[in-house]
Design a protein around this motif. Structure first.
Motif, short mmCIF file in Angstrom:
data_model
loop_
_atom_site.label_atom_id
_atom_site.label_comp_id
_atom_site.label_asym_id
_atom_site.label_seq_id
_atom_site.Cartn_x
_atom_site.Cartn_y
_atom_site.Cartn_z
N ARG A 27 47.34 3.56 5.12
CA ARG A 27 46.09 2.81 4.95
C ARG A 27 44.92 3.65 5.41
NH1 ARG A 27 49.06 -1.20 7.07
NH2 ARG A 27 48.02 -1.01 9.09
N ILE A 28 44.04 3.95 4.49
CA ILE A 28 42.89 4.79 4.80
C ILE A 28 41.63 3.93 4.83
CG2 ILE A 28 41.45 6.69 3.97
CD1 ILE A 28 43.91 7.99 2.82
N GLY A 29 40.82 4.13 5.86
CA GLY A 29 39.51 3.50 5.89
C GLY A 29 38.48 4.58 5.63
N TYR A 30 37.62 4.36 4.64
CA TYR A 30 36.67 5.41 4.27
C TYR A 30 35.25 4.88 4.45
CZ TYR A 30 33.98 8.41 1.04
OH TYR A 30 33.05 9.23 0.47
N VAL A 31 34.44 5.61 5.18
CA VAL A 31 33.04 5.22 5.37
C VAL A 31 32.15 6.30 4.77
CG1 VAL A 31 31.26 4.64 7.04
CG2 VAL A 31 33.61 3.96 7.47
N PRO A 32 31.62 6.03 3.57
CA PRO A 32 30.78 7.04 2.92
C PRO A 32 29.44 7.17 3.64
CG PRO A 32 30.78 5.01 1.64
CD PRO A 32 31.74 4.81 2.78
N GLN A 33 28.68 8.19 3.28
CA GLN A 33 27.37 8.39 3.91
C GLN A 33 26.46 7.21 3.63
OE1 GLN A 33 25.43 12.15 3.26
NE2 GLN A 33 27.33 13.26 3.53
N LYS A 34 26.53 6.72 2.40
CA LYS A 34 25.74 5.53 2.08
C LYS A 34 26.39 4.79 0.92
CE LYS A 34 22.75 8.22 -0.89
NZ LYS A 34 21.43 8.75 -1.14
N LEU A 35 25.94 3.57 0.72
CA LEU A 35 26.48 2.79 -0.38
C LEU A 35 25.30 2.17 -1.11
CD1 LEU A 35 29.43 1.06 -1.08
CD2 LEU A 35 27.78 -0.70 -0.60
N VAL A 36 25.25 2.38 -2.41
CA VAL A 36 24.19 1.78 -3.20
C VAL A 36 24.80 0.71 -4.09
CG1 VAL A 36 22.29 2.22 -4.77
CG2 VAL A 36 23.02 4.01 -3.19
N ALA A 37 24.74 -0.53 -3.62
CA ALA A 37 25.28 -1.63 -4.42
C ALA A 37 24.28 -1.96 -5.52
CB ALA A 37 25.52 -2.84 -3.53
N PRO A 38 24.78 -2.39 -6.69
CA PRO A 38 23.84 -2.73 -7.76
C PRO A 38 22.97 -3.93 -7.39
CG PRO A 38 26.10 -3.29 -8.38
CD PRO A 38 26.18 -2.54 -7.09
N ALA A 39 21.68 -3.83 -7.68
CA ALA A 39 20.75 -4.89 -7.32
C ALA A 39 21.03 -6.18 -8.10
CB ALA A 39 19.31 -4.43 -7.59
N THR A 40 21.76 -6.05 -9.18
CA THR A 40 22.04 -7.22 -10.01
C THR A 40 23.18 -8.06 -9.45
OG1 THR A 40 23.38 -5.70 -11.30
CG2 THR A 40 21.24 -6.28 -12.20
N LEU A 41 23.85 -7.55 -8.43
CA LEU A 41 25.04 -8.25 -7.93
C LEU A 41 24.73 -8.96 -6.62
CD1 LEU A 41 28.58 -6.57 -7.92
CD2 LEU A 41 28.00 -8.60 -6.63
N PRO A 42 24.60 -10.28 -6.65
CA PRO A 42 24.30 -11.00 -5.41
C PRO A 42 25.56 -11.18 -4.58
CG PRO A 42 24.52 -12.56 -7.22
CD PRO A 42 24.79 -11.19 -7.79
N ILE A 43 25.53 -10.75 -3.34
CA ILE A 43 26.70 -10.93 -2.47
C ILE A 43 26.25 -10.86 -1.02
CG2 ILE A 43 27.35 -8.47 -2.46
CD1 ILE A 43 30.30 -9.45 -2.65
N THR A 44 26.82 -11.71 -0.19
CA THR A 44 26.48 -11.65 1.23
C THR A 44 27.30 -10.53 1.88
OG1 THR A 44 28.19 -13.19 1.88
CG2 THR A 44 26.04 -14.13 1.38
N THR A 45 26.81 -10.08 3.04
CA THR A 45 27.51 -9.01 3.74
C THR A 45 28.94 -9.43 4.07
OG1 THR A 45 25.43 -8.31 4.66
CG2 THR A 45 27.39 -7.55 5.78
N GLN A 46 29.08 -10.67 4.52
CA GLN A 46 30.41 -11.16 4.86
C GLN A 46 31.35 -11.13 3.66
OE1 GLN A 46 30.85 -14.54 7.36
NE2 GLN A 46 32.97 -13.92 7.39
N ALA A 47 30.87 -11.65 2.52
CA ALA A 47 31.71 -11.69 1.33
C ALA A 47 32.07 -10.27 0.89
CB ALA A 47 31.00 -12.43 0.20
N PHE A 48 31.10 -9.37 1.02
CA PHE A 48 31.38 -7.97 0.67
C PHE A 48 32.48 -7.40 1.56
CE2 PHE A 48 30.43 -3.61 2.19
CZ PHE A 48 30.89 -2.93 1.08
N MET A 49 32.38 -7.67 2.86
CA MET A 49 33.36 -7.11 3.79
C MET A 49 34.76 -7.65 3.52
SD MET A 49 31.18 -6.90 7.32
CE MET A 49 32.64 -6.72 8.29
#
Lengths: 259, 268
Positions: free
Chosen positions: A69-91
């Motif tokens: 099981r690998i956990g990967y943390v990229p330098q940044k994440l650019v989520a599409p602005a068209t996709l509504p999602i809360t931080t919790q739901a994303f996690m």
């Protein structure tokens, strides 16, 4: 104990023939913290991406322990602005590891962000959320690509203490790409120094900091600063540091790491 | 009520139900032009079905799926930009389809119906197969929902999490081909992308989560279908354009009231 991940003679070449990585050999053991350092364009991110399975290798082997099981943390994440999602739901998206472990949320100080839209997060908040997201999935290997970029020194101290805590509590191995030489030297078990796609030196921090290749790249005399920071990493919060050319975004490690 | 209207409403609603969530992915992943290209290739499918006696839906789904795979492949190479590749395939397939149709066209056949939708051409068999397809497709979508949404947020995170991105991509393309095969009779090839995009874009104004946006998009799509078909029968208008114009009106309405609404919700 077998290695979590082993690279043998790994090379990555671009379509135009540029050598991003050459002849890299590395074995990641459980519970180990490995830092990858080197100047810009040395191939640090490429190495992390190879380990994460995101970058195809041109030569050599990448061997991972089965069902790693690998956990990967990229330098940044650019989520599409068209996709509504809360931080919790994303996690929690596609999280197969059930309950949230208490360590990440509280330690990273992101509880207040959970109900915010993902798009409203600042760069520093996003990195904390990405780290927490990776930790929730209980990784055996955590890959961090410059997690402290733009974080001030106190934040960095806290962040590297947090890494140690994560390792001690979960036993996961951590590979971290970093520019924070002093902290790297103080807070990690092994250092891998890359230059132009080649491993120019690797080993325990003390060995590497005396290595001629390292001194050629980063200058001699960093050992002295290293001693100061080793002391700081022993658990003291009160680091008085002289002026230092770093950003001042004191966020990443979270404010709640106290002892 | 006229049996024709009932069939049209049923068929249209089934398509809207399915194109809602699919349209959300098209909007999230900026695949509008991709969807357009797939839809254009559907005419090639129609032409092939006429020349091979395959059922239209099957032929359309097959050609769209084939084109989708081809586009996925071509997008990997970076000699040409995505939109150029899509443009070549899209218009190439459309023109080829029109040529083959011109060669095989029985004098009585109304192939304009395939371009703009022909509600009179809907049979109960069509409705039945639409229902079956919609159930299968919605089942697949909800089964892989989390993985597909994560891919839409960030493909690399999904891949490191152990999701087979290639497999999911394939599934998504096949589902998109199915939407097109289904929607071709109601809205027509030239307007299918509108049915995907407009309800999803309207739903974006109000939605707070991906699932909510998908459900809203389906609802808005169904309202558009009912409004459009009602108007078409009332004033003797072509159904496809009537449905799309209804969807457009809803979108305009949503953008007008959506912004003040958002301001009320978030006081700061």
């Amino acid at each position: 104990m077998s290695s979590l991940l082993t690279l043998r003679n790994t090379a990555v070449t671009t379509d135009t023939g540029g050598q991003l990585l050459q002849n890299v050999n590395l074995a990641v053991e459980p519970g180990q913290i490995i830092s990858v350092i080197g100047p810009n364009g040395a191939g640090k991110s490429t190495l992390i991406r190879v380990m994460a399975g995101l970058q195809k290798t041109t030569l050599g082997e990448v061997e991972t322990r089965s069902s790693l099981r690998i956990g990967y943390v990229p330098q940044k994440l650019v989520a599409p602005a068209t996709l509504p999602i809360t931080t919790q739901a994303f996690m929690q998206l596609h999280n197969r590891h059930g309950a949230t472990s208490d360590l990440p949320l509280a330690t990273l100080g992101i509880e207040s962000l959970l109900n915010k839209p993902l798009l409203a997060l600042s760069g520093g908040e996003m990195r904390r959320v990405l780290l927490a997201r990776a930790l929730i999935r209980k990784p055996q290997l955590l890959l961090l690509d410059e997690p402290t970029a733009g974080v001030d020194l106190i934040g960095q101290v806290e962040f590297y203490q947090l890494l140690g805590k994560i390792r001690d509590e979960t036993g996961c191995a951590i590979v971290i790409v970093s520019h924070d030489l002093h902290f790297v030297m103080a807070a990690t078990d092994r250092v891998l120094c890359l230059d132009q796609g080649l491993v120019c030196c690797h080993g325990a921090p003390e060995e590497v900091s005396h290595h001629p290749e390292y001194q050629a790249l980063f200058g001699a005399g960093t050992e002295k600063a290293f001693a100061v920071f080793s002391h700081a990493m022993d658990g003291h919060q009160h680091v008085h540091v002289h002026a230092h050319p770093h950003g001042s975004d004191h966020i990443d490690a979270g404010e709640s790491v106290h002892g | 009520m006229d049996e024709l209207i009932i069939k049209a409403l049923l068929g249209g609603s089934l398509i809207a139900l399915f194109s809602g969530p699919m349209g959300c992915f098209v909007v999230w992943r900026q695949l509008a032009y991709f969807g357009d290209a797939l839809a254009h290739s559907a005419l090639l499918g129609v032409a092939l079905s006429l020349s091979t006696q395959l059922p239209t839906g099957v032929a359309v789904a097959l050609t769209s799926a084939a084109l989708a795979l081809m586009m996925l492949r071509l997008r990997q190479g970076n000699q040409l930009a995505d939109d150029t590749v899509l443009g070549i395939l899209s218009h190439g397939a459309l023109a080829l389809g029109l040529l083959i149709l011109a060669l095989f066209e029985p004098v009585t056949m109304n192939w304009m119906g395939y371009l703009f939708g022909d509600i009179l051409a809907i049979s109960w068999v069509d409705i039945g197969s639409a229902a079956l397809l919609a159930i299968v497709a919605l089942g697949l979508l909800s089964w892989h929902w989390q993985a597909l949404v994560l891919i839409a947020v960030d493909q690399e995170l999904a891949s490191v999490d152990g999701i087979s991105v290639v497999r999911m991509e394939l599934l998504f393309m096949l589902l998109l081909a199915m939407v097109i095969a289904l929607a071709i009779k109601i809205v027509g090839i030239l307007l299918i992308t509108a049915m995907l995009i407009i309800p999803a874009a309207t739903a974006r104004t109000f939605a707070r989560g991906p699932t909510q946006m998908a459900i809203l998009a389906s609802g808005i799509g169904i309202i558009s279908v009912w409004g459009g078909i009602g108007g078409a029968f009332q004033w003797d208008l072509p159904t496809g354009p009537a449905i799309v114009v209804t969807a457009l009106l809803l979108f305009l309405l949503a953008t007008l009231i959506g912004k003040p609404l958002a301001r009320i919700r978030v006081p700061n």
